[in-house]
Design a protein around this motif. Sequence first.
Motif, PDB file in Angstrom:
ATOM      1  N   ALA A   1      53.171  50.928  30.905  1.00  0.00           N
ATOM      2  CA  ALA A   1      52.550  50.504  31.656  1.00  0.00           C
ATOM      3  C   ALA A   1      53.173  50.072  33.541  1.00  0.00           C
ATOM      4  O   ALA A   1      53.491  49.875  32.966  1.00  0.00           O
ATOM      5  CB  ALA A   1      51.024  49.773  31.063  1.00  0.00           C
ATOM      6  N   PRO A   2      52.286  49.978  34.274  1.00  0.00           N
ATOM      7  CA  PRO A   2      52.704  49.591  35.652  1.00  0.00           C
ATOM      8  C   PRO A   2      52.344  47.828  34.809  1.00  0.00           C
ATOM      9  O   PRO A   2      51.366  47.133  34.341  1.00  0.00           O
ATOM     10  CB  PRO A   2      52.846  50.039  36.998  1.00  0.00           C
ATOM     11  N   PRO A   3      53.679  46.722  35.953  1.00  0.00           N
ATOM     12  CA  PRO A   3      52.812  45.579  35.521  1.00  0.00           C
ATOM     13  C   PRO A   3      51.634  45.433  36.637  1.00  0.00           C
ATOM     14  O   PRO A   3      51.760  45.612  37.730  1.00  0.00           O
ATOM     15  CB  PRO A   3      53.914  44.612  36.355  1.00  0.00           C
ATOM     16  N   ALA A   4      50.907  44.555  36.064  1.00  0.00           N
ATOM     17  CA  ALA A   4      49.310  44.292  36.929  1.00  0.00           C
ATOM     18  C   ALA A   4      50.289  43.200  38.158  1.00  0.00           C
ATOM     19  O   ALA A   4      50.513  42.542  38.167  1.00  0.00           O
ATOM     20  CB  ALA A   4      48.157  43.001  36.493  1.00  0.00           C
ATOM     21  N   ASN A   5      49.071  43.635  39.342  1.00  0.00           N
ATOM     22  CA  ASN A   5      49.377  43.174  40.705  1.00  0.00           C
ATOM     23  C   ASN A   5      47.869  42.188  41.081  1.00  0.00           C
ATOM     24  O   ASN A   5      47.638  41.447  41.721  1.00  0.00           O
ATOM     25  CB  ASN A   5      50.159  43.959  41.582  1.00  0.00           C
ATOM     26  N   SER A   6      46.350  41.843  40.179  1.00  0.00           N
ATOM     27  CA  SER A   6      45.217  41.432  40.188  1.00  0.00           C
ATOM     28  C   SER A   6      45.123  41.008  39.390  1.00  0.00           C
ATOM     29  O   SER A   6      45.144  42.228  38.355  1.00  0.00           O
ATOM     30  CB  SER A   6      44.773  42.389  41.582  1.00  0.00           C
ATOM     31  N   VAL A   7      43.822  40.469  39.143  1.00  0.00           N
ATOM     32  CA  VAL A   7      43.282  40.548  38.379  1.00  0.00           C
ATOM     33  C   VAL A   7      40.608  40.412  39.320  1.00  0.00           C
ATOM     34  O   VAL A   7      41.223  39.551  40.136  1.00  0.00           O
ATOM     35  CB  VAL A   7      43.118  38.902  37.803  1.00  0.00           C
ATOM     36  N   VAL A   8      40.315  40.844  38.920  1.00  0.00           N
ATOM     37  CA  VAL A   8      39.522  41.100  39.432  1.00  0.00           C
ATOM     38  C   VAL A   8      38.114  40.908  38.614  1.00  0.00           C
ATOM     39  O   VAL A   8      38.069  41.743  37.598  1.00  0.00           O
ATOM     40  CB  VAL A   8      38.526  42.141  40.612  1.00  0.00           C
ATOM     41  N   PRO A   9      37.285  39.400  38.423  1.00  0.00           N
ATOM     42  CA  PRO A   9      36.204  39.385  37.323  1.00  0.00           C
ATOM     43  C   PRO A   9      35.075  40.448  37.842  1.00  0.00           C
ATOM     44  O   PRO A   9      34.729  40.330  39.043  1.00  0.00           O
ATOM     45  CB  PRO A   9      35.974  38.027  37.766  1.00  0.00           C
ATOM     46  N   SER A  10      35.244  41.182  36.373  1.00  0.00           N
ATOM     47  CA  SER A  10      34.092  42.742  36.728  1.00  0.00           C
ATOM     48  C   SER A  10      33.115  41.888  35.418  1.00  0.00           C
ATOM     49  O   SER A  10      33.467  41.339  34.118  1.00  0.00           O
ATOM     50  CB  SER A  10      34.295  43.464  36.472  1.00  0.00           C
ATOM     51  N   VAL A  11      31.892  42.864  35.475  1.00  0.00           N
ATOM     52  CA  VAL A  11      30.996  42.649  34.496  1.00  0.00           C
ATOM     53  C   VAL A  11      30.555  44.282  34.058  1.00  0.00           C
ATOM     54  O   VAL A  11      30.654  44.889  34.038  1.00  0.00           O
ATOM     55  CB  VAL A  11      29.535  41.791  35.026  1.00  0.00           C
ATOM     56  N   VAL A  12      30.376  44.115  32.876  1.00  0.00           N
ATOM     57  CA  VAL A  12      28.835  45.232  32.048  1.00  0.00           C
ATOM     58  C   VAL A  12      28.205  45.092  31.757  1.00  0.00           C
ATOM     59  O   VAL A  12      27.928  44.053  31.061  1.00  0.00           O
ATOM     60  CB  VAL A  12      29.885  46.354  31.139  1.00  0.00           C
ATOM     61  N   ALA A  13      26.919  45.984  32.004  1.00  0.00           N
ATOM     62  CA  ALA A  13      25.881  45.214  31.449  1.00  0.00           C
ATOM     63  C   ALA A  13      25.425  46.593  29.533  1.00  0.00           C
ATOM     64  O   ALA A  13      25.592  47.803  30.034  1.00  0.00           O
ATOM     65  CB  ALA A  13      24.660  45.822  32.526  1.00  0.00           C
TER      66      ALA A  13
ATOM     67  N   TRP B   1      32.869  57.902  29.674  1.00  0.00           N
ATOM     68  CA  TRP B   1      31.801  57.311  30.079  1.00  0.00           C
ATOM     69  C   TRP B   1      32.111  55.977  29.478  1.00  0.00           C
ATOM     70  O   TRP B   1      32.504  55.514  29.057  1.00  0.00           O
ATOM     71  CB  TRP B   1      30.726  57.753  28.359  1.00  0.00           C
ATOM     72  N   ALA B   2      30.621  55.163  29.528  1.00  0.00           N
ATOM     73  CA  ALA B   2      30.673  53.382  29.920  1.00  0.00           C
ATOM     74  C   ALA B   2      29.442  52.900  30.290  1.00  0.00           C
ATOM     75  O   ALA B   2      28.656  53.254  30.559  1.00  0.00           O
ATOM     76  CB  ALA B   2      32.070  53.115  31.650  1.00  0.00           C
ATOM     77  N   LEU B   3      29.708  51.594  29.814  1.00  0.00           N
ATOM     78  CA  LEU B   3      28.428  50.742  30.113  1.00  0.00           C
ATOM     79  C   LEU B   3      28.801  50.572  31.885  1.00  0.00           C
ATOM     80  O   LEU B   3      29.856  50.741  32.408  1.00  0.00           O
ATOM     81  CB  LEU B   3      29.058  49.702  29.735  1.00  0.00           C
ATOM     82  N   PRO B   4      27.636  50.683  32.498  1.00  0.00           N
ATOM     83  CA  PRO B   4      27.218  50.345  34.163  1.00  0.00           C
ATOM     84  C   PRO B   4      28.062  48.726  34.057  1.00  0.00           C
ATOM     85  O   PRO B   4      27.644  48.024  33.687  1.00  0.00           O
ATOM     86  CB  PRO B   4      25.664  50.441  34.602  1.00  0.00           C
ATOM     87  N   GLY B   5      28.952  48.398  35.350  1.00  0.00           N
ATOM     88  CA  GLY B   5      29.014  47.779  36.056  1.00  0.00           C
ATOM     89  C   GLY B   5      30.034  47.918  36.547  1.00  0.00           C
ATOM     90  O   GLY B   5      30.294  48.383  37.482  1.00  0.00           O
ATOM     91  N   GLY B   6      30.535  47.331  37.175  1.00  0.00           N
ATOM     92  CA  GLY B   6      31.766  46.784  38.507  1.00  0.00           C
ATOM     93  C   GLY B   6      32.234  45.211  38.891  1.00  0.00           C
ATOM     94  O   GLY B   6      31.880  43.425  37.986  1.00  0.00           O
TER      95      GLY B   6
END
Length: 157
Positions: free
Chosen positions: A12-24, A44-49
């Motif tokens: 995996a490439p190294p992370a270059n960001s962290v963004v708080p996100s949510v799912v419902a 398929w996923a729970l909605p969120g962003g």
Amino acid sequence: MGRIDYLHDPDAPPANSVVPSVVAFIQNEAGQVLMIQRSDNGRWALPGGGHDAGESISDTVVREVWEETGIKAEVVELTGIYTDPGHVMKYDDGEVRQQFSMCFRARPVGGELRTSNETTQVRWIAPADLPQMDIHPTMRLRIEHAMDRTRTAPYIG
């Protein structure tokens, strides 16, 4: 924009960001779960962003559910916080984001199902049908935790 998920992958490439996100995690009166098929990876996923500056985290949940599904939601409670540094998502624009996701149980309070530019399908799915669906393991974990009503505290990990 495309997305590739890496889960505990040494390549995996190294992370270059962290963004708080949510799912419902939202269930209708029949007990079906609101699910989206993501346009960026087909899963398929729970909605969120992502959480936007200037809004509360519960506002983020309500906004993202509305934008992606056409359903108006009301937040009930936090079911988990997921920050596994071994789960990163690589986007076409070069961003490699470390997971930082909060899962909330919410209830539907109106609206009609519809897709968006982030969703190719939006459906109410019976819990018994979830195991056959293409759902990322980290999303399955959120769903399992949210469905477990015996938990006395949110999952943090």
